[in-house]
Design an enzyme around this catalytic site. Structure first.
Site, short mmCIF file in Angstrom:
data_model
loop_
_atom_site.label_atom_id
_atom_site.label_comp_id
_atom_site.label_asym_id
_atom_site.label_seq_id
_atom_site.Cartn_x
_atom_site.Cartn_y
_atom_site.Cartn_z
N LYS A 37 0.83 -1.22 0.00
CA LYS A 37 0.00 0.00 0.00
C LYS A 37 0.86 1.27 0.00
O LYS A 37 2.07 1.21 0.20
CB LYS A 37 -0.96 -0.03 1.19
CG LYS A 37 -1.91 -1.26 1.17
CD LYS A 37 -2.93 -1.23 0.04
CE LYS A 37 -3.49 -2.59 -0.33
NZ LYS A 37 -4.41 -3.20 0.61
C1 LIG Z 1 -5.45 -4.41 0.88
C2 LIG Z 1 -6.92 -4.19 0.92
C3 LIG Z 1 -7.67 -4.45 2.08
C4 LIG Z 1 -7.12 -5.16 3.27
O1 LIG Z 1 -6.07 -4.54 3.88
P1 LIG Z 1 -5.27 -5.36 5.02
O2 LIG Z 1 -4.50 -4.30 5.72
O3 LIG Z 1 -4.41 -6.34 4.30
O4 LIG Z 1 -6.27 -6.02 5.88
C5 LIG Z 1 -9.01 -4.09 2.10
N1 LIG Z 1 -9.60 -3.55 1.03
C6 LIG Z 1 -8.93 -3.32 -0.12
C7 LIG Z 1 -9.65 -2.71 -1.27
C8 LIG Z 1 -7.58 -3.66 -0.22
O5 LIG Z 1 -6.92 -3.48 -1.37
#
Ligand SMILES: *Cc1c(COP(=O)(O)O)cnc(C)c1O
Length: 409
Positions: free
Chosen positions: A209
């Site tokens: 991210k």
């Molecule tokens: C990565 C992601 C999540 C989950 O994030 P985590 O921190 O891995 O739980 C939720 N929604 C979307 C759209 C994502 O891309």
């Protein structure tokens, strides 16, 4: 006589890369490394002073009145739903173009998940379709919440979604896993825009991210919702008991069925470094995007991403769509051809209802959500991360243009 037919089938690629370009690589600097070392030496590894510092700095950055650092965005979404009082007998609306997390958390609460189709330009939840889905909800169930997902970092139509939510009494739990930093009509994603219904936002610090810790997340919202979430994030434990009894710090009370969703100070040390560097990291992201937009914008085989005039997008993903009728190959073959040219790509996302579990659980089939199902066969994501070199960017552009030119109908 030499048989040349075999030779004609061997297409010789002029490969400029000797190493494959990965789809993602994190950008970790000496700042994050020094922060982790400092934490390791501090004697405090789990939730502690660095987590507090990170939570305050992050909340301020997104203009949130309060925040809670948690183990993942998934945990944050789950807590947000629970803090808003969502449970069995409730219906929660979300989008098919998302990661499994946005739907799993709904099922965790015992509520029913309803998928609402997307808008063709942004691939975000369509407020008109949301309104229709609310109207179609059986009277035996309560329309309880909506989880708008800011796909690729482009904010949803939050004005219309909040208006619908306030009209129907729905909580709004934003999935902002992609949307840091972003804003809609001047309101930063993560700020609280309703005093009438619960409004919380969950961010992700997963390795890929925009702010990468490895694992982690942040839930933002009004202080009362964050306080409830905090209790639920640690086994339903409250330490207010020891304040009441003036006893030792060993006194606590379990007030609810809770979870174990802690963030760590090691993670917070990385997060603080990444947060400080976020403007610089985003500036580099934007340079890459501008290069892609300029290179692909005029090519008839491509539809480049839309940016609406009333948003700031976080550009988490660069999602290119193919105009399949201009090409002799499909999306899967396009990806294979890029792979042969040493460019890794990905697909965000396989629509939720195409997965066997969700198809069964939600009683949906491919084709039931026409816009999402119509767009799915033609989108894929290009590498987009600050650690890319100028040469990497050129290599992606050249490879994508070469595949399109080679396979033009
Ligand atoms: C990565 C992601 C999540 C989950 O994030 P985590 O921190 O891995 O739980 C939720 N929604 C979307 C759209 C994502 O891309």
């Amino acid at each position: 006589m030499t048989d040349t037919s075999a030779d004609q089938n061997i297409e010789v690629l002029d490969l400029r890369r000797s190493e494959p370009l990965p789809f993602h690589r994190p950008s970790i600097s000496d700042l994050e490394i020094a922060g982790v070392v400092d934490t390791l030496k501090s004697g405090w590894l789990t939730t502690g002073p660095k987590t507090q510092q990170f939570t305050e700095a992050f909340s301020e950055a997104v203009d949130a009145p309060a925040g809670l650092a948690v183990s993942s965005c998934t945990a944050g979404l789950h807590l947000g739903l629970l803090a808003a009082g969502v449970g069995p007998g409730d219906v929660v609306y979300t989008t098919p173009i998302t990661f499994a997390a946005s739907v799993q958390v709904i099922l965790h609460t015992g509520a029913r998940a309803v998928l609402v189709d997307v808008q063709a330009d942004t691939l975000n939840i369509d407020p008109t379709a949301l309104e229709a889905a609310i109207a179609q909800t059986p009277s035996s169930e309560r329309p309880a919440a909506v989880i708008p997902v800011h796909f690729a970092g482009h904010p949803c139509d939050m004005g219309e979604i909040l208006a619908l939510a306030e009209h129907h009494g729905l909580a709004v739990i934003e999935d902002a896993a992609h949307a840091l930093p972003a804003s809609h009509q001047g309101h930063p994603t993560g700020s609280v825009r309703s005093s009438l219904v619960p409004h919380l936002t969950a961010f992700s610090f997963y390795a890929t991210k925009n702010l990468a810790v490895g694992e982690g997340g942040m839930l933002t919202g009004a202080p009362e919702h964050i306080e409830t979430s905090k209790v639920l994030s640690l086994h339903g434990m409250s330490r207010d008991a020891w304040k009441r009894y003036q006893g030792g710090s060993w006194v606590y009370d379990i007030q609810a069925e809770g979870f174990k969703y802690n963030f760590t100070d090691i993670g917070a040390a990385i997060g603080l470094g990444q947060l400080a560097r976020l403007p610089e990291l985003q500036a580099r992201r934007l340079e890459i995007v501008n290069r892609y937009q300029a290179a692909f914008g005029d090519v008839s085989s491509f539809q480049t991403p839309t940016v609406r005039s009333d948003v700031e997008t976080a550009w988490h993903l660069y999602v290119l769509r193919l105009e399949l009728d201009t090409l002799t190959i499909d999306r899967a073959q396009f990806i294979t051809e890029l792979d042969r040219r040493m460019i890794a790509t990905s697909v965000h996302f396989i629509p939720i209802h195409h997965h066997s579990h969700f198809g069964k659980t939600l009683d949906l089939e491919p084709g039931d959500l026409p816009v999402a199902d119509g767009e799915f066969p033609r989108y894929f994501s290009l590498p987009l991360y600050p650690a890319m070199t100028d040469q990497d960017i050129d290599d992606v552009v050249d490879a994508v243009l070469d595949v399109a030119a080679t396979h033009r109908r």
